[in-house]
Every structure is written in C-alpha cells, then in structure tokens.
Design an enzyme around this catalytic site. Sequence first.
Site, mmCIF file in Angstrom:
data_model
loop_
_atom_site.group_PDB
_atom_site.id
_atom_site.type_symbol
_atom_site.label_atom_id
_atom_site.label_comp_id
_atom_site.label_asym_id
_atom_site.label_seq_id
_atom_site.Cartn_x
_atom_site.Cartn_y
_atom_site.Cartn_z
ATOM 1 N N ILE A 23 10.819 35.541 46.318
ATOM 2 C CA ILE A 23 11.986 35.707 45.770
ATOM 3 C C ILE A 23 12.568 34.146 45.646
ATOM 4 O O ILE A 23 13.796 33.882 45.056
ATOM 5 C CB ILE A 23 13.136 36.436 46.742
ATOM 6 C CG1 ILE A 23 12.797 35.736 48.109
ATOM 7 C CG2 ILE A 23 13.043 37.679 46.844
ATOM 8 C CD1 ILE A 23 14.058 36.309 49.133
ATOM 9 N N ASP A 26 21.408 17.915 52.592
ATOM 10 C CA ASP A 26 21.038 18.389 51.185
ATOM 11 C C ASP A 26 22.123 19.804 51.168
ATOM 12 O O ASP A 26 21.633 20.763 50.692
ATOM 13 C CB ASP A 26 19.813 18.833 50.911
ATOM 14 C CG ASP A 26 19.335 18.979 49.476
ATOM 15 O OD1 ASP A 26 19.854 18.472 48.603
ATOM 16 O OD2 ASP A 26 18.336 19.788 49.353
ATOM 17 N N GLU A 36 11.104 29.805 45.085
ATOM 18 C CA GLU A 36 9.918 28.909 45.101
ATOM 19 C C GLU A 36 10.525 27.528 45.337
ATOM 20 O O GLU A 36 11.362 27.045 44.398
ATOM 21 C CB GLU A 36 8.993 28.924 43.905
ATOM 22 C CG GLU A 36 7.894 27.833 43.950
ATOM 23 C CD GLU A 36 6.941 28.240 43.111
ATOM 24 O OE1 GLU A 36 5.635 27.384 42.921
ATOM 25 O OE2 GLU A 36 7.001 29.371 42.225
ATOM 26 N N LYS A 89 9.179 32.025 54.877
ATOM 27 C CA LYS A 89 8.899 31.024 53.924
ATOM 28 C C LYS A 89 7.895 30.387 54.440
ATOM 29 O O LYS A 89 7.467 30.221 55.738
ATOM 30 C CB LYS A 89 10.157 30.072 54.184
ATOM 31 C CG LYS A 89 9.896 28.683 53.540
ATOM 32 C CD LYS A 89 11.176 27.728 53.748
ATOM 33 C CE LYS A 89 10.854 26.338 52.682
ATOM 34 N NZ LYS A 89 11.992 25.564 52.994
ATOM 35 N N VAL A 94 9.248 31.521 49.103
ATOM 36 C CA VAL A 94 9.991 32.355 50.028
ATOM 37 C C VAL A 94 9.822 33.743 49.583
ATOM 38 O O VAL A 94 9.983 34.148 48.284
ATOM 39 C CB VAL A 94 11.586 32.065 50.244
ATOM 40 C CG1 VAL A 94 12.256 32.980 51.011
ATOM 41 C CG2 VAL A 94 11.691 30.634 50.481
#
Length: 338
Positions: A39, A156, A41, A62, A47
């Site tokens: 689902i 982030d 990348e 993950k 993931v």
Amino acid sequence: LSGVAIFAFTLLVEHLQASVRKSTLTARRLGQYVLLQEIGEGANGMVYRARHALLRRPVAIKLLSPDLTNETSAARFEHEVQMTSQLTHPNTVAIYDYGRTPEGLFYYAMEYLSGINLDQLVRQFGPQSPSRVIHVLRQVCGSLAEAHRIGLIHRDIKPANIVLTRRGGLCDVVKVLDFGLVTARHARGPDKQAKAIVGTPHFISPEAVRNPDEVDARSDLYSLGAVGFWLLTGQTLFDSERVEDLLTQQVKFMPALPSQRLGRPLTPDLEEIIMRCLAKNSEERPPSAQDLDQFLACCADCGSWAAPEAEKWWDANMAGIEAMPPPAMAEKTLIIER
C-alpha cells in the site's frame, strides 16, 4: 588482485542475501504476519496491509527494502521503531511489534489505518472549512505535545504524514505517522542526521535549511502551520517545484496570507495563528504545541465541526475511498548530508 576478489565476493554475498529476503516477500509471509497488499513505498522500504495469522487482526507492516538492507539502514530503521514505540498518544500511530526474519528482513507492525491522508483530502475535496481545519490541527498538536515533552522532534510534519481515520465509532480521528526522521533533543554523542537538511521542501522550517542544529519543537509547529495553510487554501506556501528555490523561499520570504491565496475572507483569528506559526524567527511562533492547541481552542470557529458533521461527511464521501489503497506520496522527504 586479492582486494578486488574480496570486493567482488562481498558484492556477491550481498546480492544473494537480498535475493533470499525478496523470496520471503514472494512467499507473502513474514513471521506471524500474512502480507496481503502493498500500500505504500518510501525511500527505504515498503508498507503492506497484512493480518496477524492467529489474531486475524489487520495491521500495516513496514519493512526495510531488501536491496537497501545494510548496517546503517538497519540501525536507522530500528531507531524509527524505537522512537515511535515510546509514544502512546491516541493521535499517534501505534506500534505493535518489531522483528527480523531468519533471512535478515527487518520489519515492524503498526495499526492499520483505513481512511485518507491530508494530501489526498485536499487533492480530492479541495480546501477545507476553518472549523474542520481547527479540529484536525488540534489533534496533531496533541500528538506533537507528547513527543516534544519527551524530547523528540518529528522533523517531517506534512499532509501525507497525517491520516484521518475512524476509531471507536468516531470519524475524523487524526493519526500522525512516520517518525522515521525523529531526532532527540538531548541525544548523546554525534548525530550525523541531526546535522543534515531533513524535511519536505514545501513544509520544511527555515532553520532546518539554514542551520539544522537549531531545529526544535517550534520547527514542527512551522511545518504544522504550512499544513494548516494547505488545508485552508488547497495550496502550498510557495509555488516553485525546484528544490533549491523552495528552500530559499522558506528561509527568506513570507507567504501570502491564506485568504489572499484562497481569494475569499477567512476568520482573522485562525489566519493570524497560521501566520504566527509561519514566522521565520522561531521565537515569534507559539512556544509549544500545547500553547498552539490553546490558541486554536479560542478561535471563533472552534467546535463548529464536531462528531455529527464529521460522520455526515464520511458517510457521503468515504465509502469507496476507504477500501482503496492510498496512492504514492506526492512529495518525497529530502535528506541532504552536510
């Protein structure tokens, strides 16, 4: 000649190890987890939607890319799961398990989140109402407040790392993801990554570009202000797609007011808070995530978006989307070593 032979042998061993790790993925089994569907990348891994073989509980797995597995990447991957596992706030993604297969594949299991991230939300449904933006930002503040309290900086925060989901019968529950770049303010010893430019160019704070050593909790609040700007306007702070231009703009220029970019008035109190988060000088931003939460709580539109409004929106818009895997992240995270 012997040195060349050793180097060639080392490459061969690494190639064979990567092949063995890939065969584990082909078998669709990872320890006690059954892999169902890829689902997502990222730069260092993938993931998967999966389920626990015995509990039948859906999870997200993950894992470190087999091609990128080495001592450095494994240490960074382990750092991510160790940092995230310290966090227990309901608006932070929960970690269930961490492991390494006999073939050397590193992975961790976390709660599976159906729903939509804030990048997808705006791209598919456009700018959001001030009341909903306040509702979302306050939950992110809760997640960040816990992390900051124990000395962890996310570094982030961006729309793709914030997911809206359903939990306990409630809609529009926020989950903050991807603490893979988190840094500890009081870490001992040299931290090479802490001296790098780290973040996503459209959402990175000025000090993260200018002097990464100055990054602190208020840097996350700058990024959260940029997320609020995105939610209110459907646009990023600056329009350039060139990384160099974006980094310069983040350091030197103030964005237009959200109302100007949107082309219609916004409530002055919320707009003022967003612009305060976006101050170039971190001293002029809200002192903490808790303070930002309180400022948002005092806005005129706070509380106008509640459980009934959220449930109505989800019933009307999310039936088909929740069953679909999320698309690839629109903008990649940047790491420039210094």
